[in-house]
Design an enzyme around this catalytic site. Structure first.
Site, PDB file in Angstrom:
ATOM      1  N   TRP A 319       0.837  -1.204   0.000  1.00 46.60           N
ATOM      2  CA  TRP A 319       0.000   0.000   0.000  1.00 46.60           C
ATOM      3  C   TRP A 319       0.868   1.248   0.000  1.00 46.60           C
ATOM      4  O   TRP A 319       0.520   2.250  -0.625  1.00 46.60           O
ATOM      5  CB  TRP A 319      -0.901  -0.001   1.240  1.00 46.60           C
ATOM      6  CG  TRP A 319      -1.777   1.213   1.361  1.00 46.60           C
ATOM      7  CD1 TRP A 319      -3.022   1.398   0.848  1.00 46.60           C
ATOM      8  CD2 TRP A 319      -1.463   2.441   2.054  1.00 46.60           C
ATOM      9  NE1 TRP A 319      -3.514   2.637   1.169  1.00 46.60           N
ATOM     10  CE2 TRP A 319      -2.573   3.298   1.902  1.00 46.60           C
ATOM     11  CE3 TRP A 319      -0.360   2.881   2.778  1.00 46.60           C
ATOM     12  CZ2 TRP A 319      -2.610   4.577   2.459  1.00 46.60           C
ATOM     13  CZ3 TRP A 319      -0.385   4.159   3.325  1.00 46.60           C
ATOM     14  CH2 TRP A 319      -1.503   4.988   3.169  1.00 46.60           C
ATOM     15  N   HIS A 320       2.007   1.186   0.687  1.00 50.04           N
ATOM     16  CA  HIS A 320       2.854   2.366   0.794  1.00 50.04           C
ATOM     17  C   HIS A 320       3.583   2.699  -0.501  1.00 50.04           C
ATOM     18  O   HIS A 320       3.978   3.856  -0.694  1.00 50.04           O
ATOM     19  CB  HIS A 320       3.873   2.187   1.924  1.00 50.04           C
ATOM     20  CG  HIS A 320       3.309   2.487   3.279  1.00 50.04           C
ATOM     21  ND1 HIS A 320       2.629   1.551   4.035  1.00 50.04           N
ATOM     22  CD2 HIS A 320       3.311   3.630   4.019  1.00 50.04           C
ATOM     23  CE1 HIS A 320       2.246   2.108   5.169  1.00 50.04           C
ATOM     24  NE2 HIS A 320       2.642   3.362   5.189  1.00 50.04           N
ATOM     25  N   GLY A 321       3.787   1.736  -1.367  1.00 53.31           N
ATOM     26  CA  GLY A 321       4.466   2.069  -2.604  1.00 53.31           C
ATOM     27  C   GLY A 321       4.729   0.875  -3.493  1.00 53.31           C
ATOM     28  O   GLY A 321       4.796  -0.264  -3.024  1.00 53.31           O
ATOM     29  N   PHE A 461       2.425   8.383  -1.403  1.00 49.11           N
ATOM     30  CA  PHE A 461       1.709   7.174  -1.059  1.00 49.11           C
ATOM     31  C   PHE A 461       0.226   7.282  -1.373  1.00 49.11           C
ATOM     32  O   PHE A 461      -0.468   6.296  -1.329  1.00 49.11           O
ATOM     33  CB  PHE A 461       1.905   6.831   0.415  1.00 49.11           C
ATOM     34  CG  PHE A 461       3.369   6.793   0.809  1.00 49.11           C
ATOM     35  CD1 PHE A 461       4.273   6.081   0.041  1.00 49.11           C
ATOM     36  CD2 PHE A 461       3.833   7.497   1.895  1.00 49.11           C
ATOM     37  CE1 PHE A 461       5.624   6.067   0.380  1.00 49.11           C
ATOM     38  CE2 PHE A 461       5.169   7.475   2.248  1.00 49.11           C
ATOM     39  CZ  PHE A 461       6.061   6.762   1.494  1.00 49.11           C
TER      40      PHE A 461
END
Length: 461
Positions: A319-321, A461
């Protein structure tokens, strides 16, 4: 447009307040929706279409779910279609190039990249829309029949681009019935000012130190410089993101909304389990409620619990990258959390408090190395520098310079990160408090007038 900009502080926000409070209550959600679209379109006018399409789609999916006598199978199909649609949009813009790069590397192909810029806030508003559909399906919230009200929920500018992630069932009632007051507005100003000061005065300044250290190859860094650098990054990302969350919560209060807290002194943690109860609380809560528990949580034995934890943390990292370092970062914390859950916390409980704290901080800092560097070689090189395995001295004259020029700032960062009595509530505000918050605001504005370094880390993000 970011909260820590003169344009937002002295043009956009005052205009929104005038429109909002001069309008009849029945159209205030329309004011918020319209101004939120302007806020979003200011930087990315094209990508506003994506957010509107996503909003409209989930609005109609919610209406379909609310139809009486709809079979459970059809309801599940509607939820599945909605989630697939939302994740497809998110995946195309955020993960398509990552997938193409890996296919090219694996099969020796040369598929061109899309090179599409990431729509700001898409990870946050996608999760909010998904929470709405799931809440309506579960019956914990009724379908929103007013499209303007639903649009205001998805696009609400205080938390649109970087959270906190606001689940629909926690704010549904507030969309229709909320009360604005002078006391609440004053509390919002206080909270916003704290967040602005954290972002502008603390995060931006310690970020300069991290930029100076990270611009050198890790192989040339003395051990103490490497540790100082990752400590600087840890402070930057915390005060950057928690400052933004404070500003979002403060803005929400000014409009009568009460958002949940997103941070709770995470660097006072005594375990990684404790850290993730305190850091980015809204994201952890979202994954726990909509992924971990539906997978079975801890109800079906250790093996399935381990599977569920790993799935959640793989998704958290991803989800963060769109990069392997984020996946590694998620796995790293997932494995530590499994170890702590099974027997690690029992061992830690027998240790002195300060030992538990040092244990947590070291593991957190190692995790930030995985988060900060996308290239595996740089991750290994930086960890080697921290361990003193890169044939460099313990420190050099530059290390002393970094410590000397940032000593006061580091002291302030540590003090602000420690537990303390709750900031004075609105009812307790004295003239001294008003002077203090006014001073912080003016100091932050003075910094912004002359600043050339004002990044926001979580935009990516």
């Amino acid at each position: 447009m970011v909260f820590s900009s003169l344009l937002f502080l002295f043009l956009f926000l005052p205009a929104v307040f005038i429109l909002y409070y001069c309008s009849p209550r029945r159209i205030r959600n329309l004011i918020l929706f319209s101004t939120s679209l302007i806020f979003y379109a200011w930087g990315e006018p094209v990508y506003i279409v994506i957010m509107l399409v996503s909003t409209l789609a989930d609005y109609f999916f919610g209406l379909l779910l609310d139809k009486p006598k709809l079979s459970n199978f059809k309801r599940k199909c509607i939820v599945a279609v909605s989630i697939v649609f939302s994740l497809t949009l998110l995946s195309y813009f955020k993960y398509a190039d990552f997938l193409i790069q890996n296919i090219n590397a694996l099969f020796g192909l040369d598929i061109p990249l899309t090179e599409l810029p990431l729509p700001i806030g898409i990870s946050f508003y996608t999760f909010q829309s998904m929470s709405y559909i799931i809440d309506v399906y579960r019956g914990t919230a009724r379908a929103q029949r007013n499209w303007i009200d639903f649009g205001a929920y998805v696009a609400l500018f205080p938390q649109l681009v970087a959270g906190p992630i606001v689940k629909y069932n926690t704010i549904a009632e507030q969309l229709h019935n909320r009360s604005e007051s002078i006391e609440l507005f004053a509390e919002g100003i206080r909270r916003f000012t704290i967040g602005l000061a954290k972002k502008v005065l603390l995060a931006n300044n310690i970020g300069l130190l991290w930029d100076s250290i990270s611009s050198s190859h890790p192989g040339s860094l003395p051990m103490l410089t490497a540790w100082l650098g990752i400590i600087a990054f840890a402070f930057q990302i915390y005060f950057d993101f928690s400052g933004y969350s404070d500003m979002a919560i403060g803005l929400g209060l000014m409009f009568g909304f009460r958002f949940n807290e997103n941070f709770n002194k995470p660097y006072t943690s005594q375990s990684i389990t404790d850290f993730w109860r305190r850091w980015h609380i809204s994201l952890g809560s979202w994954f726990r409620e909509y992924v971990y528990i539906p997978l079975g949580g801890n109800r079906h034995g250790l093996l399935k619990q381990a599977r569920n934890i790993l799935i959640v943390w793989l998704l958290t990292g991803f989800w963060h990258g769109a990069s392997w370092n984020f996946i590694l970062w998620g796995l790293y914390f997932g494995i530590i959390l499994m170890i702590e859950k099974w027997w690690g916390l029992k061992l830690l409980s027998a240790l002195p408090r300060w030992v538990r704290h040092v244990y947590a901080i070291i593991l957190i800092l190692v995790g930030w190395v995985l988060f900060a560097f996308e290239t595996p070689s740089l991750i290994v090189a930086y960890l080697s520098a921290m361990a003193g395995f890169n044939d460099q001295p313990l420190w050099n004259t530059e290390t002393g310079y970094f410590f000397y020029t940032n000593a006061v700032l580091l002291f302030v960062l540590v003090i602000v990160s420690l537990p303390k009595k709750q900031w004075a509530r609105t009812s307790e505000l004295s003239l001294l408090h008003l002077v203090w918050y006014g001073f912080l605001f003016l100091l932050a504005v003075a910094y912004l007038v002359d600043a050339t370094f004002n990044p926001f880390l979580y935009f990516r993000f």
